[in-house]
Design a protein around this motif. Structure first.
Motif, PDB file in Angstrom:
ATOM      1  N   VAL A 108      35.080  -3.112  37.850  1.00 22.04           N
ATOM      2  CA  VAL A 108      35.217  -4.574  37.829  1.00 22.04           C
ATOM      3  C   VAL A 108      35.786  -5.022  39.170  1.00 22.04           C
ATOM      4  O   VAL A 108      36.966  -4.807  39.446  1.00 22.04           O
ATOM      5  N   GLY A 109      34.957  -5.634  39.973  1.00 27.46           N
ATOM      6  CA  GLY A 109      35.394  -6.092  41.283  1.00 27.46           C
ATOM      7  C   GLY A 109      34.989  -7.523  41.541  1.00 27.46           C
ATOM      8  O   GLY A 109      34.013  -8.027  40.961  1.00 27.46           O
ATOM      9  N   LEU A 110      35.763  -8.194  42.384  1.00 26.12           N
ATOM     10  CA  LEU A 110      35.383  -9.526  42.846  1.00 26.12           C
ATOM     11  C   LEU A 110      34.437  -9.313  44.021  1.00 26.12           C
ATOM     12  O   LEU A 110      34.858  -8.979  45.120  1.00 26.12           O
ATOM     13  N   ARG A 111      33.134  -9.472  43.759  1.00 22.18           N
ATOM     14  CA  ARG A 111      32.112  -9.079  44.717  1.00 22.18           C
ATOM     15  C   ARG A 111      31.068 -10.179  44.870  1.00 22.18           C
ATOM     16  O   ARG A 111      30.604 -10.749  43.879  1.00 22.18           O
ATOM     17  N   LEU A 124      29.649 -10.208  36.184  1.00 22.32           N
ATOM     18  CA  LEU A 124      30.017 -11.213  35.200  1.00 22.32           C
ATOM     19  C   LEU A 124      31.387 -11.830  35.451  1.00 22.32           C
ATOM     20  O   LEU A 124      31.586 -13.034  35.244  1.00 22.32           O
ATOM     21  N   ILE A 125      32.352 -11.018  35.908  1.00 20.61           N
ATOM     22  CA  ILE A 125      33.702 -11.546  36.122  1.00 20.61           C
ATOM     23  C   ILE A 125      33.731 -12.485  37.312  1.00 20.61           C
ATOM     24  O   ILE A 125      34.325 -13.572  37.253  1.00 20.61           O
ATOM     25  N   ALA A 132      32.351 -12.324  25.639  1.00 22.51           N
ATOM     26  CA  ALA A 132      31.143 -11.503  25.741  1.00 22.51           C
ATOM     27  C   ALA A 132      31.243 -10.520  26.903  1.00 22.51           C
ATOM     28  O   ALA A 132      30.858  -9.345  26.775  1.00 22.51           O
ATOM     29  N   ALA A 133      31.757 -10.975  28.048  1.00 19.62           N
ATOM     30  CA  ALA A 133      31.874 -10.110  29.217  1.00 19.62           C
ATOM     31  C   ALA A 133      32.838  -8.949  28.958  1.00 19.62           C
ATOM     32  O   ALA A 133      32.566  -7.797  29.327  1.00 19.62           O
ATOM     33  N   VAL A 134      33.972  -9.232  28.321  1.00 22.57           N
ATOM     34  CA  VAL A 134      34.955  -8.180  28.016  1.00 22.57           C
ATOM     35  C   VAL A 134      34.370  -7.195  27.014  1.00 22.57           C
ATOM     36  O   VAL A 134      34.523  -5.965  27.155  1.00 22.57           O
ATOM     37  N   TRP A 135      33.696  -7.701  25.997  1.00 20.78           N
ATOM     38  CA  TRP A 135      33.059  -6.833  24.996  1.00 20.78           C
ATOM     39  C   TRP A 135      32.041  -5.920  25.656  1.00 20.78           C
ATOM     40  O   TRP A 135      32.012  -4.705  25.400  1.00 20.78           O
ATOM     41  N   LEU A 136      31.237  -6.479  26.536  1.00 21.66           N
ATOM     42  CA  LEU A 136      30.224  -5.673  27.227  1.00 21.66           C
ATOM     43  C   LEU A 136      30.875  -4.634  28.132  1.00 21.66           C
ATOM     44  O   LEU A 136      30.449  -3.476  28.171  1.00 21.66           O
ATOM     45  N   GLN A 137      31.927  -5.032  28.833  1.00 21.32           N
ATOM     46  CA  GLN A 137      32.589  -4.104  29.761  1.00 21.32           C
ATOM     47  C   GLN A 137      33.225  -2.934  29.026  1.00 21.32           C
ATOM     48  O   GLN A 137      33.197  -1.799  29.504  1.00 21.32           O
ATOM     49  N   THR A 138      33.794  -3.193  27.859  1.00 19.78           N
ATOM     50  CA  THR A 138      34.411  -2.101  27.103  1.00 19.78           C
ATOM     51  C   THR A 138      33.380  -1.102  26.591  1.00 19.78           C
ATOM     52  O   THR A 138      33.704   0.071  26.370  1.00 19.78           O
ATOM     53  N   LEU A 152      24.718 -11.022  18.401  1.00 19.23           N
ATOM     54  CA  LEU A 152      25.969 -11.770  18.558  1.00 19.23           C
ATOM     55  C   LEU A 152      26.363 -11.853  20.028  1.00 19.23           C
ATOM     56  O   LEU A 152      26.782 -12.915  20.509  1.00 19.23           O
ATOM     57  N   LEU A 153      26.237 -10.747  20.746  1.00 21.68           N
ATOM     58  CA  LEU A 153      26.557 -10.731  22.174  1.00 21.68           C
ATOM     59  C   LEU A 153      25.679 -11.732  22.933  1.00 21.68           C
ATOM     60  O   LEU A 153      26.159 -12.495  23.786  1.00 21.68           O
ATOM     61  N   PHE A 154      24.397 -11.736  22.603  1.00 23.56           N
ATOM     62  CA  PHE A 154      23.470 -12.663  23.248  1.00 23.56           C
ATOM     63  C   PHE A 154      23.870 -14.112  22.956  1.00 23.56           C
ATOM     64  O   PHE A 154      23.847 -14.972  23.844  1.00 23.56           O
TER      65      PHE A 154
END
Length: 280
Positions: free
Chosen positions: A76-79, A139-140, A186-192, A217-219
């Motif tokens: 997870v980076g600010l990119r 996403l972040i 959604a982003a946190v769920w996907l990242q985990t 649900l994610l969608f």
């Protein structure tokens, strides 16, 4: 884009994001010199567009350039990465900003609007956020600039500070911030589940990472998160209410920043998070 496939290093995406942000202090300090304030706004718009233009040849060749600003956590980076789709969106937004700025200069003066300095400072910050959305690699980063756009456009929506404008502003924040929370969930769920959340052409979700019900649900969470700003029915009520703002704000919301960013987010979610095969 996965970490082992980082794009060619370039400062241009960052400079394109920062140029209008850097103009904000100058706009604020020139509040008593409207000619200078408006010249700064217009010049910043032109410089931003010029930076984006330099990215077009590479985008036409299918190349991506960018840089990592900060590693928040593993994967997870600010990119910021200027890929072909992002460059296209940035080109449209920065080009329209020049036109909208020219219109705003005449409108705000002609109607003797109050607090014009705040207006042009918020205008500039909105375009920095929009270019940040265009060049977000994951996403972040996308969510950070997406929420910055909400905060930057709020003073524009409530510019007249009438009871109607303040009600519209509260509605706008209610819709936009709720959508942001759903997108974050959604982003946190996907990242985990998958670890890496950088946008990948064709989709970033591995086969079997989610069950069918979970995937739906994610969608839904992602799509509500981006569809609010896109003004998709029935999540669009904030948009007509926000038309209480000065006319240049309507142009910014519809044509340049907010609705366009929502539509761009829909493309990112469908094409770069889920992908066409998973969408079938």
């Amino acid at each position: 884009m996965t970490p082992d496939a980082l794009p060619n290093y370039s400062l241009v995406p960052l400079l394109a994001v920062l140029v209008s942000m850097a103009a904000i202090p100058a706009i604020l300090f020139s509040s008593r010199k409207p000619n200078l304030r408006e010249a700064i706004s217009f010049v910043a718009a032109g410089i931003k567009f010029a930076f984006v233009l330099t990215l077009v040849p590479g985008a036409l060749r299918g190349e991506s350039v960018g840089l990592t600003l900060l590693e928040i956590a593993p994967g997870v980076g600010l990119r910021l990465v200027a890929d072909p789709l992002g460059v296209l969106f940035a080109l449209v937004a920065s080009g329209l900003w020049i036109v909208t700025t020219a219109y705003a200069l005449g409108y705000m003066r002609g109607h003797h609007e109050k607090k014009q300095t705040r207006f042009f400072a918020s205008f500039a910050l909105s375009l920095s956020a929009t270019l940040g959305i265009a060049f977000s690699d994951n996403l972040i980063t996308f969510l950070i600039f997406y929420e910055l756009l909400t905060l930057a456009t709020y003073p524009l929506v409530v510019h007249k500070e009438s009871p109607e404008a303040l009600r519209s502003g509260r509605m706008y924040l209610g819709y936009a911030l709720t959508a942001g929370l759903l997108f974050l969930a959604a982003a946190v769920w996907l990242q985990t589940r998958v670890g890496e959340i950088s946008f990948v052409a064709g989709g970033m979700i591995p086969e079997g990472a989610f069950g069918e019900g979970e995937l739906k649900l994610l969608f839904a969470l992602f799509m509500i998160g981006v569809s609010v700003k896109a003004g998709v029915m029935p999540l669009h009520s904030w948009l007509p209410a926000a038309m209480v703002a000065p006319t240049p704000v309507s142009a910014l919301l519809h044509a340049v920043a907010v609705v366009k960013s929502g539509a761009f987010g829909v493309l990112r979610v469908t094409g770069f998070v889920f992908g066409p095969e998973m969408m079938r």
